[in-house]
Write an enzyme that holds these catalytic residues in place. Structure first.
Site, PDB file in Angstrom:
ATOM      1  N   GLU A  37      -1.865  -0.157  -8.702  1.00 16.98           N
ATOM      2  CA  GLU A  37      -3.377  -0.289  -8.545  1.00 16.98           C
ATOM      3  C   GLU A  37      -3.663   1.346  -8.414  1.00 16.98           C
ATOM      4  O   GLU A  37      -3.207   1.736  -7.641  1.00 16.98           O
ATOM      5  CB  GLU A  37      -3.860  -1.126  -7.506  1.00 16.98           C
ATOM      6  CG  GLU A  37      -4.333  -2.441  -7.747  1.00 16.98           C
ATOM      7  CD  GLU A  37      -4.799  -3.091  -6.611  1.00 16.98           C
ATOM      8  OE1 GLU A  37      -6.056  -2.523  -6.064  1.00 16.98           O
ATOM      9  OE2 GLU A  37      -4.195  -4.054  -6.249  1.00 16.98           O
ATOM     10  N   LYS A  65       0.808  -1.080  -0.026  1.00 15.65           N
ATOM     11  CA  LYS A  65       0.047   0.135  -0.152  1.00 15.65           C
ATOM     12  C   LYS A  65       0.914   1.309  -0.094  1.00 15.65           C
ATOM     13  O   LYS A  65       1.937   1.196   0.801  1.00 15.65           O
ATOM     14  CB  LYS A  65      -0.952   0.048   1.135  1.00 15.65           C
ATOM     15  CG  LYS A  65      -1.906  -1.507   1.261  1.00 15.65           C
ATOM     16  CD  LYS A  65      -3.039  -0.759   0.233  1.00 15.65           C
ATOM     17  CE  LYS A  65      -4.183  -1.856   0.202  1.00 15.65           C
ATOM     18  NZ  LYS A  65      -5.270  -1.733  -0.742  1.00 15.65           N
ATOM     19  N   ASP A 101      -0.366  -0.481  -4.500  1.00 18.16           N
ATOM     20  CA  ASP A 101      -1.897  -0.079  -4.629  1.00 18.16           C
ATOM     21  C   ASP A 101      -1.841   1.253  -3.953  1.00 18.16           C
ATOM     22  O   ASP A 101      -1.634   1.565  -2.814  1.00 18.16           O
ATOM     23  CB  ASP A 101      -2.572  -1.013  -4.000  1.00 18.16           C
ATOM     24  CG  ASP A 101      -4.297  -0.455  -3.733  1.00 18.16           C
ATOM     25  OD1 ASP A 101      -4.322   0.347  -4.599  1.00 18.16           O
ATOM     26  OD2 ASP A 101      -5.023  -1.471  -3.621  1.00 18.16           O
ATOM     27  N   ASP A 134      -8.770  -0.441  -9.917  1.00 12.86           N
ATOM     28  CA  ASP A 134      -9.649  -0.772  -8.766  1.00 12.86           C
ATOM     29  C   ASP A 134     -10.753  -0.416  -8.753  1.00 12.86           C
ATOM     30  O   ASP A 134     -11.856  -0.498  -9.040  1.00 12.86           O
ATOM     31  CB  ASP A 134      -8.720  -1.073  -7.678  1.00 12.86           C
ATOM     32  CG  ASP A 134      -9.460  -1.915  -6.472  1.00 12.86           C
ATOM     33  OD1 ASP A 134     -10.774  -2.288  -6.660  1.00 12.86           O
ATOM     34  OD2 ASP A 134      -9.007  -2.180  -5.474  1.00 12.86           O
ATOM     35  N   LYS A 141     -13.623  -7.053  -8.053  1.00  7.95           N
ATOM     36  CA  LYS A 141     -13.969  -7.543  -6.236  1.00  7.95           C
ATOM     37  C   LYS A 141     -15.421  -7.808  -6.371  1.00  7.95           C
ATOM     38  O   LYS A 141     -16.382  -6.917  -6.949  1.00  7.95           O
ATOM     39  CB  LYS A 141     -13.737  -6.469  -5.397  1.00  7.95           C
ATOM     40  CG  LYS A 141     -12.334  -6.111  -5.229  1.00  7.95           C
ATOM     41  CD  LYS A 141     -11.785  -5.051  -4.302  1.00  7.95           C
ATOM     42  CE  LYS A 141     -10.555  -4.856  -4.230  1.00  7.95           C
ATOM     43  NZ  LYS A 141     -10.243  -3.394  -3.429  1.00  7.95           N
TER      44      LYS A 141
HETATM   45 MG    MG Z   1      -6.796  -1.718  -4.494  1.00  5.01          MG
END
Ligand code: MG
Length: 361
Positions: free
Chosen positions: A215, A161, A189, A240, A264
């Site tokens: 991402e 992240k 991400d 995303d 997702k």
């Molecule tokens: Mg993501």
């Protein structure tokens, strides 16, 4: 076969370690678990985990929406997935999390009634899928230490992240690359944390650390910014938060705004819509990753893993949510081999044999 009842359970379980991302902090798995009952005695299990930082939904709203949909779905054959989805879409707009819970449970019933495991029902390419593992935002040295532990345990793809400020993000990625060596893949991400030109400049500097992909570098609504980063960065870009459903996917791939899509179930509303995204992306030559919300309990991860194993255009997985829980709220489901490989059961449907009542609210 007819739906005779839909039960909802609220679940709130602390994560073993809070996850910091650019949008905020996630401390608990928060989920609405559903049991769809039928007149033939088959029960389907599903899960809707709202992920408020990403979807803007919340647990109470998800539970209430499932109750609204229950009234509309009573008497419907849960195996008629197209019919189930048509009823849900006529009853409520959006509400992907509640729809995902019911979609997963109906697919579970479809598998159980036909005697087939879900991964076979959805395509059956393989019965396993390898996941990455996520390292949350922290000081560079502690992120590096965390990444080193994961690699030692057997993971070979670290999802890091980032998305705060350029110098800190650079220091984080540098520290992680130095800690894990050259043989481990690093994917980033940014969770919408950068802006177009800033992202391009940063990715140019990050490139020396051999980044697999990034991402969601820019805000979800900044379509032009996303397209700009994809066109100007040598690091491949994955959508995303900019890709909710098949309509988003169509726009993204037809305008070449991204190189990859992260699907997702909680964004798109379940397996029914996820398959459409995979097909649209595949037609455009865009590979997909199957992801999950950090707040999921694992039931929805089982459904996502089945889809990811089943279809060849799903080439990556970020399905590590259940690893962050000290205890799972269900029995059965996938097993884990070699630390990172999710092995789907050959039992029919999801292969989940029951919920742990003591963990449910
Ligand atoms: Mg993501």
């Amino acid at each position: 076969m007819k739906i005779t009842d839909i039960k909802t359970h609220m679940m709130r379980v602390p994560l073993t370690r809070p996850l910091h991302i650019s949008l905020g902090v996630i401390t608990h798995a928060v989920s609405c678990l559903v049991e769809v009952e039928t007149d033939e005695g088959i029960i389907g299990y599903g899960e809707g985990s709202p992920g408020p930082l990403i979807t803007g939904e919340n647990l109470e709203g998800t539970v209430e929406t499932v109750r609204v949909l229950r009234e509309k779905l009573m008497g419907t054959d849960p195996r008629d997935i197209e019919a189930v989805y048509t009823v849900m879409n006529r009853a409520v707009a959006y509400a992907a999390t509640a729809k995902a819970a019911l979609d997963i449970a109906c697919h579970d019933i479809l598998g159980k009634s036909s005697g087939m495991p879900l991964y076979k029902l959805l395509g059956g390419l393989t019965n396993t899928i390898e996941t990455d593992i996520t390292v949350g935002i922290a000081a560079p040295e502690s992120m590096a230490e965390r990444a080193r532990e994961h690699v030692k345990a057997g993971f070979n793809v670290i999802k890091t992240k980032v998305g705060t400020d350029i110098e800190s993000d650079l220091a984080r990625v540098k520290a992680i690359r130095e800690a894990v060596g050259d043989d481990v893949k690093i994917r980033l991400d940014a969770n919408q944390g950068w802006h177009g030109k800033e992202a391009v400049e940063l990715l140019k500097r990050l490139n020396e650390y051999d980044i697999e992909l990034v991402e969601q570098p820019v805000p979800r609504y900044d379509f032009e910014g996303l397209k700009y980063v994809t066109a100007h960065s040598s690091v491949p870009v994955m959508a995303d938060e900019s890709c909710w459903d098949s309509r988003d996917a169509l726009k993204l791939v037809s305008e070449r705004a991204v190189d990859f899509i992260n699907i997702k179930l909680m964004k798109c509303g379940g397996l029914y819509e996820a398959k459409k995204i995979v097909n649209i992306a595949e037609a455009a030559g865009v590979e997909c990753m199957l992801g999950c919300m950090a707040e999921e309990s694992g039931i929805a991860v089982n459904a996502a893993a089945a889809l990811g194993a089943a279809l060849k255009n799903i080439t990556r997985a970020d399905l590590d949510a259940s690893f962050g829980l000290s205890e799972l709220p269900y029995e059965g489901g996938f097993t884990v081999a070699d630390t990172r490989k999710l092995v789907l059961p050959d039992a029919a449907g999801l292969g989940i044999s029951g919920l742990k009542e003591e963990m449910l609210g």
